[in-house]
Design a protein around this motif. Sequence first.
Motif, PDB file in Angstrom:
ATOM      1  N   UNK A 108      10.315  -2.964 -12.753  1.00 19.54           N
ATOM      2  CA  UNK A 108       9.125  -3.148 -13.593  1.00 19.54           C
ATOM      3  C   UNK A 108       8.295  -1.864 -13.552  1.00 19.54           C
ATOM      4  N   UNK A 109       7.333  -1.720 -14.469  1.00 21.48           N
ATOM      5  CA  UNK A 109       6.474  -0.534 -14.434  1.00 21.48           C
ATOM      6  C   UNK A 109       5.726  -0.436 -13.098  1.00 21.48           C
ATOM      7  N   UNK A 110       5.550   0.781 -12.617  1.00 24.87           N
ATOM      8  CA  UNK A 110       4.752   0.978 -11.415  1.00 24.87           C
ATOM      9  C   UNK A 110       3.298   0.603 -11.697  1.00 24.87           C
ATOM     10  N   UNK A 111       2.523   0.480 -10.637  1.00 25.75           N
ATOM     11  CA  UNK A 111       1.127   0.061 -10.796  1.00 25.75           C
ATOM     12  C   UNK A 111       0.370   1.037 -11.694  1.00 25.75           C
ATOM     13  N   UNK A 112       0.575   2.344 -11.501  1.00 22.42           N
ATOM     14  CA  UNK A 112      -0.164   3.304 -12.332  1.00 22.42           C
ATOM     15  C   UNK A 112       0.245   3.215 -13.801  1.00 22.42           C
ATOM     16  N   UNK A 113       1.523   2.896 -14.039  1.00 24.07           N
ATOM     17  CA  UNK A 113       1.976   2.745 -15.412  1.00 24.07           C
ATOM     18  C   UNK A 113       1.387   1.483 -16.048  1.00 24.07           C
ATOM     19  N   UNK A 114       1.314   0.411 -15.271  1.00 22.92           N
ATOM     20  CA  UNK A 114       0.729  -0.821 -15.791  1.00 22.92           C
ATOM     21  C   UNK A 114      -0.747  -0.628 -16.113  1.00 22.92           C
ATOM     22  N   UNK A 115      -1.460   0.071 -15.246  1.00 20.22           N
ATOM     23  CA  UNK A 115      -2.883   0.314 -15.487  1.00 20.22           C
ATOM     24  C   UNK A 115      -3.090   1.243 -16.678  1.00 20.22           C
ATOM     25  N   UNK A 116      -2.235   2.244 -16.816  1.00 22.17           N
ATOM     26  CA  UNK A 116      -2.341   3.141 -17.970  1.00 22.17           C
ATOM     27  C   UNK A 116      -2.122   2.364 -19.266  1.00 22.17           C
ATOM     28  N   UNK A 117      -1.150   1.452 -19.253  1.00 26.37           N
ATOM     29  CA  UNK A 117      -0.923   0.620 -20.430  1.00 26.37           C
ATOM     30  C   UNK A 117      -2.111  -0.267 -20.742  1.00 26.37           C
ATOM     31  N   UNK A 118      -2.761  -0.776 -19.703  1.00 26.97           N
ATOM     32  CA  UNK A 118      -3.970  -1.592 -19.894  1.00 26.97           C
ATOM     33  C   UNK A 118      -5.079  -0.756 -20.525  1.00 26.97           C
ATOM     34  N   UNK A 119      -5.220   0.468 -20.064  1.00 28.40           N
ATOM     35  CA  UNK A 119      -6.246   1.367 -20.601  1.00 28.40           C
ATOM     36  C   UNK A 119      -6.007   1.618 -22.089  1.00 28.40           C
ATOM     37  N   UNK A 120      -4.755   1.888 -22.445  1.00 26.77           N
ATOM     38  CA  UNK A 120      -4.430   2.156 -23.846  1.00 26.77           C
ATOM     39  C   UNK A 120      -4.645   0.923 -24.713  1.00 26.77           C
TER      40      UNK A 120
ATOM     41  N   UNK B 118      -6.642   4.157 -10.468  1.00 27.41           N
ATOM     42  CA  UNK B 118      -6.650   2.724 -10.214  1.00 27.41           C
ATOM     43  C   UNK B 118      -5.573   2.316  -9.219  1.00 27.41           C
ATOM     44  N   UNK B 119      -4.401   2.935  -9.316  1.00 21.46           N
ATOM     45  CA  UNK B 119      -3.319   2.622  -8.383  1.00 21.46           C
ATOM     46  C   UNK B 119      -3.697   3.020  -6.958  1.00 21.46           C
ATOM     47  N   UNK B 120      -4.359   4.157  -6.809  1.00 23.99           N
ATOM     48  CA  UNK B 120      -4.807   4.573  -5.479  1.00 23.99           C
ATOM     49  C   UNK B 120      -5.772   3.533  -4.904  1.00 23.99           C
ATOM     50  N   UNK B 121      -6.686   3.040  -5.728  1.00 17.77           N
ATOM     51  CA  UNK B 121      -7.648   2.043  -5.264  1.00 17.77           C
ATOM     52  C   UNK B 121      -6.964   0.723  -4.905  1.00 17.77           C
ATOM     53  N   UNK B 122      -6.018   0.288  -5.723  1.00 19.71           N
ATOM     54  CA  UNK B 122      -5.305  -0.950  -5.423  1.00 19.71           C
ATOM     55  C   UNK B 122      -4.470  -0.780  -4.151  1.00 19.71           C
ATOM     56  N   UNK B 123      -3.881   0.389  -3.985  1.00 21.24           N
ATOM     57  CA  UNK B 123      -3.160   0.663  -2.739  1.00 21.24           C
ATOM     58  C   UNK B 123      -4.094   0.631  -1.546  1.00 21.24           C
ATOM     59  N   UNK B 124      -5.274   1.229  -1.694  1.00 20.39           N
ATOM     60  CA  UNK B 124      -6.268   1.192  -0.618  1.00 20.39           C
ATOM     61  C   UNK B 124      -6.643  -0.244  -0.269  1.00 20.39           C
TER      62      UNK B 124
ATOM     63  N   UNK C  53       0.842  -1.216   0.000  1.00 20.73           N
ATOM     64  CA  UNK C  53       0.000   0.000   0.000  1.00 20.73           C
ATOM     65  C   UNK C  53       0.871   1.258   0.000  1.00 20.73           C
ATOM     66  N   UNK C  54       1.853   1.302   0.906  1.00 23.45           N
ATOM     67  CA  UNK C  54       2.678   2.500   1.046  1.00 23.45           C
ATOM     68  C   UNK C  54       3.472   2.783  -0.228  1.00 23.45           C
ATOM     69  N   UNK C  55       4.038   1.748  -0.838  1.00 23.68           N
ATOM     70  CA  UNK C  55       4.842   1.941  -2.048  1.00 23.68           C
ATOM     71  C   UNK C  55       3.991   2.349  -3.239  1.00 23.68           C
TER      72      UNK C  55
END
Length: 375
Positions: A117-129, A151-157, A100-102
Amino acid sequence: MPKDPATLASDTSPGCYDLFDAAAIRAEVDAHLAGFLQDQAESACGGRLPTLVTDILARFLRGGKRLRPLLCTLGSLAAGGCVGPPVIAVAASLEMFHAFALIHDDVMDRSATRRGAPTVQQELAGHYLAQAPRRSGSRHIAQAAAFGNAGAILIGDLALVWSVHMLAAAGLDAHRFARTRTVINEMHHDVIYGQWLDLHAVGGSDSDVETPLSVIRYKTAKYSVERPLHLGAVLADAPPAALKALTTYALPIGEAFQLRDDLLGVFGDPSVTGKPVTDDLREGRRTLLLATAHALADPDQRRILARHVGDPLLTEHGASAVRTVLNETGAPEHVERRIATLRDEALRGLDDAPITTASKAELRTFAHHMTERTA
Protein backbone atom coordinates in the motif's frame (compact mmCIF):
# COMPACT_ATOMS: atom_id res chain seq x y z
CA MET A 1 13.92 -16.88 42.03
CA PRO A 2 13.65 -17.69 38.29
CA LYS A 3 11.71 -20.78 37.33
CA ASP A 4 13.39 -24.01 36.31
CA PRO A 5 14.23 -23.50 32.60
CA ALA A 6 14.01 -27.24 31.94
CA THR A 7 10.23 -27.20 32.22
CA LEU A 8 7.37 -25.16 30.84
CA ALA A 9 5.81 -22.40 32.87
CA SER A 10 3.79 -23.43 35.91
CA ASP A 11 2.02 -20.08 36.18
CA THR A 12 -1.62 -20.77 35.39
CA SER A 13 -3.09 -17.48 36.51
CA PRO A 14 -6.26 -16.40 34.66
CA GLY A 15 -5.56 -15.48 31.04
CA CYS A 16 -2.02 -16.88 31.20
CA TYR A 17 -1.06 -19.89 29.07
CA ASP A 18 2.19 -21.77 28.60
CA LEU A 19 1.97 -22.94 24.98
CA PHE A 20 3.18 -20.99 21.97
CA ASP A 21 0.26 -20.37 19.62
CA ALA A 22 1.34 -17.88 16.94
CA ALA A 23 -2.14 -17.31 15.53
CA ALA A 24 -3.63 -16.67 18.97
CA ILE A 25 -0.79 -14.33 19.92
CA ARG A 26 -1.17 -12.33 16.70
CA ALA A 27 -4.90 -12.01 17.35
CA GLU A 28 -4.35 -10.83 20.93
CA VAL A 29 -1.69 -8.32 19.88
CA ASP A 30 -3.96 -7.01 17.12
CA ALA A 31 -6.85 -6.65 19.57
CA HIS A 32 -4.64 -4.83 22.06
CA LEU A 33 -3.41 -2.41 19.40
CA ALA A 34 -6.94 -1.76 18.14
CA GLY A 35 -8.21 -1.14 21.67
CA PHE A 36 -5.35 1.19 22.48
CA LEU A 37 -5.88 3.21 19.29
CA GLN A 38 -9.58 3.50 20.00
CA ASP A 39 -8.85 4.77 23.51
CA GLN A 40 -6.40 7.33 22.16
CA ALA A 41 -8.82 8.48 19.47
CA GLU A 42 -11.35 9.23 22.20
CA SER A 43 -9.04 10.72 24.83
CA ALA A 44 -5.82 12.13 23.31
CA CYS A 45 -5.82 15.93 23.22
CA GLY A 46 -9.26 15.89 24.74
CA GLY A 47 -10.54 13.87 21.80
CA ARG A 48 -9.37 16.51 19.31
CA LEU A 49 -6.67 14.42 17.65
CA PRO A 50 -7.52 14.35 13.91
CA THR A 51 -9.28 11.18 12.81
CA LEU A 52 -6.99 11.14 9.78
CA VAL A 53 -3.99 10.53 12.06
CA THR A 54 -5.44 7.61 14.00
CA ASP A 55 -7.02 6.11 10.87
CA ILE A 56 -3.72 6.13 8.98
CA LEU A 57 -1.84 4.62 11.92
CA ALA A 58 -4.53 1.98 12.39
CA ARG A 59 -4.31 0.99 8.70
CA PHE A 60 -0.52 0.87 8.90
CA LEU A 61 -0.62 -1.36 11.97
CA ARG A 62 -2.94 -3.86 10.29
CA GLY A 63 -0.04 -5.08 8.14
CA GLY A 64 3.14 -6.88 9.13
CA LYS A 65 4.27 -10.29 10.31
CA ARG A 66 4.17 -9.50 14.07
CA LEU A 67 7.67 -11.00 14.25
CA ARG A 68 8.81 -8.95 17.25
CA PRO A 69 5.70 -9.55 19.39
CA LEU A 70 5.92 -13.27 18.63
CA LEU A 71 9.57 -13.38 19.66
CA CYS A 72 8.77 -11.40 22.81
CA THR A 73 6.18 -13.95 23.91
CA LEU A 74 8.51 -16.78 22.97
CA GLY A 75 11.21 -15.17 25.12
CA SER A 76 8.86 -15.33 28.10
CA LEU A 77 8.12 -19.00 27.46
CA ALA A 78 11.82 -19.75 26.95
CA ALA A 79 12.58 -18.48 30.45
CA GLY A 80 9.81 -20.56 32.00
CA GLY A 81 7.17 -17.84 32.01
CA CYS A 82 3.79 -17.71 30.35
CA VAL A 83 1.80 -15.54 27.97
CA GLY A 84 -0.70 -13.36 29.79
CA PRO A 85 -2.11 -9.84 29.45
CA PRO A 86 1.08 -8.04 30.62
CA VAL A 87 3.23 -9.96 28.13
CA ILE A 88 0.76 -9.26 25.32
CA ALA A 89 0.74 -5.55 26.22
CA VAL A 90 4.54 -5.37 26.15
CA ALA A 91 4.63 -7.35 22.89
CA ALA A 92 2.09 -4.97 21.33
CA SER A 93 4.21 -1.99 22.36
CA LEU A 94 7.01 -3.46 20.22
CA GLU A 95 4.73 -3.40 17.18
CA MET A 96 3.83 0.22 17.87
CA PHE A 97 7.54 1.07 18.12
CA HIS A 98 8.14 -0.82 14.87
CA ALA A 99 5.50 1.35 13.18
CA PHE A 100 7.49 4.42 14.22
CA ALA A 101 10.71 2.94 12.82
CA LEU A 102 9.15 1.93 9.49
CA ILE A 103 7.30 5.20 8.94
CA HIS A 104 10.46 7.23 9.50
CA ASP A 105 12.50 4.77 7.43
CA ASP A 106 10.11 5.25 4.51
CA VAL A 107 10.51 9.03 4.71
CA MET A 108 14.30 8.74 4.77
CA ASP A 109 14.28 6.30 1.85
CA ARG A 110 11.61 8.22 -0.11
CA SER A 111 9.69 4.97 -0.48
CA ALA A 112 6.37 4.94 -2.30
CA THR A 113 4.92 1.67 -1.01
CA ARG A 114 4.99 -0.39 2.16
CA ARG A 115 3.16 -3.67 2.74
CA GLY A 116 1.53 -3.43 -0.67
CA ALA A 117 0.00 0.00 0.00
CA PRO A 118 1.12 3.64 -0.25
CA THR A 119 3.53 4.73 2.47
CA VAL A 120 2.25 7.14 5.11
CA GLN A 121 3.85 10.15 3.41
CA GLN A 122 2.30 9.16 0.10
CA GLU A 123 -1.13 8.75 1.67
CA LEU A 124 -0.87 12.16 3.33
CA ALA A 125 0.32 13.79 0.11
CA GLY A 126 -2.70 12.32 -1.66
CA HIS A 127 -4.96 13.71 1.07
CA TYR A 128 -3.40 17.14 0.62
CA LEU A 129 -3.99 17.06 -3.13
CA ALA A 130 -7.58 15.91 -2.65
CA GLN A 131 -8.31 18.93 -0.45
CA ALA A 132 -7.64 21.29 -3.36
CA PRO A 133 -8.47 19.32 -6.52
CA ARG A 134 -8.64 22.43 -8.69
CA ARG A 135 -5.07 23.43 -7.96
CA SER A 136 -2.31 21.93 -10.07
CA GLY A 137 1.28 22.41 -11.12
CA SER A 138 4.67 21.40 -9.84
CA ARG A 139 4.54 23.81 -6.90
CA HIS A 140 1.31 22.29 -5.63
CA ILE A 141 2.77 18.79 -6.00
CA ALA A 142 5.90 19.86 -4.12
CA GLN A 143 3.77 21.30 -1.32
CA ALA A 144 1.84 18.05 -1.11
CA ALA A 145 5.08 16.06 -0.86
CA ALA A 146 6.38 18.36 1.87
CA PHE A 147 3.11 18.01 3.77
CA GLY A 148 3.28 14.23 3.41
CA ASN A 149 6.83 14.00 4.71
CA ALA A 150 6.21 16.33 7.64
CA GLY A 151 2.97 14.59 8.55
CA ALA A 152 4.59 11.16 8.35
CA ILE A 153 7.35 12.28 10.71
CA LEU A 154 4.72 13.46 13.20
CA ILE A 155 2.70 10.25 12.94
CA GLY A 156 5.91 8.27 13.42
CA ASP A 157 6.72 10.38 16.47
CA LEU A 158 3.25 9.68 17.82
CA ALA A 159 3.77 5.92 17.38
CA LEU A 160 7.04 6.19 19.32
CA VAL A 161 5.36 8.08 22.18
CA TRP A 162 2.45 5.67 22.25
CA SER A 163 4.77 2.66 22.35
CA VAL A 164 6.18 4.06 25.61
CA HIS A 165 2.67 4.69 26.92
CA MET A 166 1.67 1.11 26.12
CA LEU A 167 4.65 -0.23 28.02
CA ALA A 168 3.89 1.96 31.04
CA ALA A 169 0.28 0.74 31.05
CA ALA A 170 1.18 -2.97 30.85
CA GLY A 171 0.61 -3.49 34.58
CA LEU A 172 4.13 -4.63 35.46
CA ASP A 173 5.47 -4.58 38.99
CA ALA A 174 8.35 -2.21 39.76
CA HIS A 175 11.05 -4.89 39.38
CA ARG A 176 9.88 -6.14 35.98
CA PHE A 177 9.18 -2.64 34.72
CA ALA A 178 12.75 -1.58 35.57
CA ARG A 179 14.25 -4.59 33.78
CA THR A 180 11.94 -4.04 30.83
CA ARG A 181 12.87 -0.38 30.56
CA THR A 182 16.56 -1.34 30.45
CA VAL A 183 15.98 -3.62 27.45
CA ILE A 184 13.75 -1.07 25.73
CA ASN A 185 16.35 1.68 26.18
CA GLU A 186 19.01 -0.56 24.65
CA MET A 187 16.68 -1.39 21.75
CA HIS A 188 16.02 2.30 21.10
CA HIS A 189 19.75 2.96 20.92
CA ASP A 190 20.32 -0.06 18.68
CA VAL A 191 17.78 0.93 16.03
CA ILE A 192 18.84 4.59 15.89
CA TYR A 193 22.52 3.67 15.71
CA GLY A 194 21.80 1.07 13.02
CA GLN A 195 19.79 3.61 11.06
CA TRP A 196 22.64 6.11 11.33
CA LEU A 197 25.13 3.53 10.08
CA ASP A 198 22.79 2.76 7.18
CA LEU A 199 22.47 6.45 6.32
CA HIS A 200 26.21 7.01 6.58
CA ALA A 201 26.96 3.96 4.42
CA VAL A 202 25.25 5.44 1.35
CA GLY A 203 28.02 6.81 -0.81
CA GLY A 204 30.68 4.73 0.94
CA SER A 205 33.08 2.22 -0.56
CA ASP A 206 31.35 -0.09 -3.01
CA SER A 207 33.36 -3.13 -1.87
CA ASP A 208 33.08 -2.42 1.88
CA VAL A 209 31.68 -5.59 3.49
CA GLU A 210 32.09 -4.67 7.16
CA THR A 211 29.76 -1.66 7.18
CA PRO A 212 26.75 -3.57 5.80
CA LEU A 213 27.35 -6.26 8.42
CA SER A 214 27.44 -3.63 11.19
CA VAL A 215 24.19 -2.15 9.90
CA ILE A 216 22.61 -5.60 9.96
CA ARG A 217 23.84 -6.27 13.49
CA TYR A 218 22.23 -3.17 15.00
CA LYS A 219 19.33 -2.37 12.69
CA THR A 220 18.00 -5.92 12.45
CA ALA A 221 19.69 -8.63 14.53
CA LYS A 222 19.61 -6.77 17.82
CA TYR A 223 16.49 -4.73 17.25
CA SER A 224 14.30 -7.36 15.60
CA VAL A 225 15.42 -10.58 17.29
CA GLU A 226 17.69 -10.21 20.33
CA ARG A 227 15.87 -7.40 22.17
CA PRO A 228 12.34 -8.85 21.68
CA LEU A 229 13.53 -12.22 23.03
CA HIS A 230 15.26 -10.51 25.96
CA LEU A 231 12.20 -8.39 26.63
CA GLY A 232 9.97 -11.41 27.05
CA ALA A 233 12.61 -13.27 29.03
CA VAL A 234 13.06 -10.53 31.64
CA LEU A 235 9.29 -10.55 32.15
CA ALA A 236 9.80 -14.15 33.32
CA ASP A 237 12.78 -13.21 35.54
CA ALA A 238 15.28 -14.88 33.22
CA PRO A 239 18.78 -15.38 34.70
CA PRO A 240 21.85 -14.03 32.86
CA ALA A 241 22.67 -17.48 31.42
CA ALA A 242 19.32 -17.65 29.64
CA LEU A 243 19.72 -14.14 28.21
CA LYS A 244 23.22 -15.01 26.98
CA ALA A 245 21.91 -18.17 25.29
CA LEU A 246 19.15 -16.20 23.57
CA THR A 247 21.76 -13.74 22.28
CA THR A 248 23.85 -16.62 20.91
CA TYR A 249 20.81 -17.65 18.87
CA ALA A 250 19.43 -14.21 18.05
CA LEU A 251 22.40 -12.43 16.50
CA PRO A 252 23.25 -14.92 13.74
CA ILE A 253 19.61 -15.62 12.91
CA GLY A 254 18.85 -11.90 12.88
CA GLU A 255 21.71 -11.30 10.47
CA ALA A 256 20.51 -14.15 8.25
CA PHE A 257 16.98 -12.69 8.35
CA GLN A 258 18.23 -9.36 6.99
CA LEU A 259 20.38 -11.00 4.33
CA ARG A 260 17.26 -12.78 3.10
CA ASP A 261 15.49 -9.42 3.09
CA ASP A 262 18.30 -7.93 0.98
CA LEU A 263 17.91 -10.71 -1.58
CA LEU A 264 14.14 -10.25 -1.67
CA GLY A 265 14.64 -6.51 -2.05
CA VAL A 266 16.29 -7.14 -5.43
CA PHE A 267 14.98 -10.51 -6.61
CA GLY A 268 11.66 -10.86 -4.77
CA ASP A 269 8.13 -10.84 -6.16
CA PRO A 270 6.53 -7.43 -5.41
CA SER A 271 3.09 -9.01 -5.25
CA VAL A 272 4.36 -11.15 -2.36
CA THR A 273 6.82 -8.80 -0.62
CA GLY A 274 4.55 -5.77 -0.87
CA LYS A 275 7.27 -3.42 -2.12
CA PRO A 276 9.07 -2.75 -5.42
CA VAL A 277 12.29 -4.56 -6.25
CA THR A 278 13.95 -1.35 -7.39
CA ASP A 279 13.84 0.65 -4.12
CA ASP A 280 17.05 -0.71 -2.58
CA LEU A 281 18.94 -0.29 -5.85
CA ARG A 282 17.52 3.19 -6.46
CA GLU A 283 18.47 4.27 -2.94
CA GLY A 284 21.96 2.81 -3.34
CA ARG A 285 21.86 0.85 -0.06
CA ARG A 286 25.22 -0.73 0.69
CA THR A 287 24.21 -4.33 1.26
CA LEU A 288 26.42 -7.39 1.52
CA LEU A 289 24.89 -8.53 -1.78
CA LEU A 290 26.08 -5.44 -3.65
CA ALA A 291 29.45 -5.27 -1.86
CA THR A 292 30.15 -8.90 -2.79
CA ALA A 293 29.13 -8.31 -6.40
CA HIS A 294 31.39 -5.28 -6.67
CA ALA A 295 34.34 -7.19 -5.20
CA LEU A 296 33.87 -10.01 -7.73
CA ALA A 297 32.94 -7.89 -10.76
CA ASP A 298 35.16 -7.15 -13.73
CA PRO A 299 35.63 -3.52 -14.89
CA ASP A 300 32.69 -3.62 -17.32
CA GLN A 301 30.39 -5.04 -14.66
CA ARG A 302 31.52 -2.43 -12.15
CA ARG A 303 30.66 0.30 -14.63
CA ILE A 304 27.12 -1.10 -14.90
CA LEU A 305 26.79 -1.13 -11.12
CA ALA A 306 28.16 2.41 -10.86
CA ARG A 307 25.76 3.64 -13.55
CA HIS A 308 22.57 2.24 -12.04
CA VAL A 309 22.96 1.64 -8.29
CA GLY A 310 21.97 4.82 -6.48
CA ASP A 311 20.31 6.38 -9.54
CA PRO A 312 17.15 8.14 -8.26
CA LEU A 313 15.64 7.73 -11.74
CA LEU A 314 16.44 4.03 -11.98
CA THR A 315 14.16 2.19 -14.41
CA GLU A 316 13.26 -1.49 -14.47
CA HIS A 317 15.60 -1.83 -17.45
CA GLY A 318 18.49 -0.52 -15.35
CA ALA A 319 17.52 -2.70 -12.41
CA SER A 320 17.49 -5.72 -14.72
CA ALA A 321 21.03 -4.88 -15.86
CA VAL A 322 22.14 -4.80 -12.20
CA ARG A 323 20.47 -8.15 -11.50
CA THR A 324 22.32 -9.62 -14.47
CA VAL A 325 25.65 -8.48 -13.01
CA LEU A 326 24.73 -9.81 -9.59
CA ASN A 327 23.94 -13.22 -11.06
CA GLU A 328 27.04 -13.25 -13.26
CA THR A 329 29.32 -12.57 -10.29
CA GLY A 330 27.64 -15.23 -8.16
CA ALA A 331 26.91 -12.72 -5.39
CA PRO A 332 23.44 -14.16 -4.57
CA GLU A 333 24.98 -17.62 -4.07
CA HIS A 334 27.59 -16.14 -1.72
CA VAL A 335 24.83 -14.53 0.33
CA GLU A 336 22.79 -17.76 0.33
CA ARG A 337 25.77 -19.67 1.71
CA ARG A 338 26.25 -17.08 4.43
CA ILE A 339 22.57 -17.32 5.36
CA ALA A 340 22.90 -21.09 5.72
CA THR A 341 26.07 -20.75 7.82
CA LEU A 342 24.46 -18.22 10.14
CA ARG A 343 21.34 -20.36 10.53
CA ASP A 344 23.46 -23.39 11.44
CA GLU A 345 25.36 -21.29 13.98
CA ALA A 346 22.12 -20.12 15.58
CA LEU A 347 20.71 -23.64 15.75
CA ARG A 348 23.87 -24.98 17.38
CA GLY A 349 23.52 -22.28 20.01
CA LEU A 350 20.22 -23.82 21.11
CA ASP A 351 21.65 -27.27 21.84
CA ASP A 352 22.74 -26.61 25.44
CA ALA A 353 20.82 -23.41 26.05
CA PRO A 354 19.27 -23.20 29.57
CA ILE A 355 15.77 -22.53 28.23
CA THR A 356 12.63 -24.62 27.98
CA THR A 357 12.61 -27.62 25.67
CA ALA A 358 9.43 -26.49 23.94
CA SER A 359 10.85 -23.04 23.21
CA LYS A 360 13.93 -24.60 21.60
CA ALA A 361 11.67 -26.38 19.13
CA GLU A 362 9.80 -23.15 18.35
CA LEU A 363 13.04 -21.19 17.90
CA ARG A 364 14.32 -23.83 15.49
CA THR A 365 11.12 -23.46 13.47
CA PHE A 366 11.53 -19.68 13.54
CA ALA A 367 15.10 -20.01 12.27
CA HIS A 368 13.96 -21.80 9.14
CA HIS A 369 10.95 -19.54 8.63
CA MET A 370 13.00 -16.35 8.89
CA THR A 371 15.69 -17.53 6.48
CA GLU A 372 13.61 -19.38 3.87
CA ARG A 373 10.74 -16.89 3.54
CA THR A 374 9.54 -15.28 0.29
CA ALA A 375 8.10 -12.11 1.88
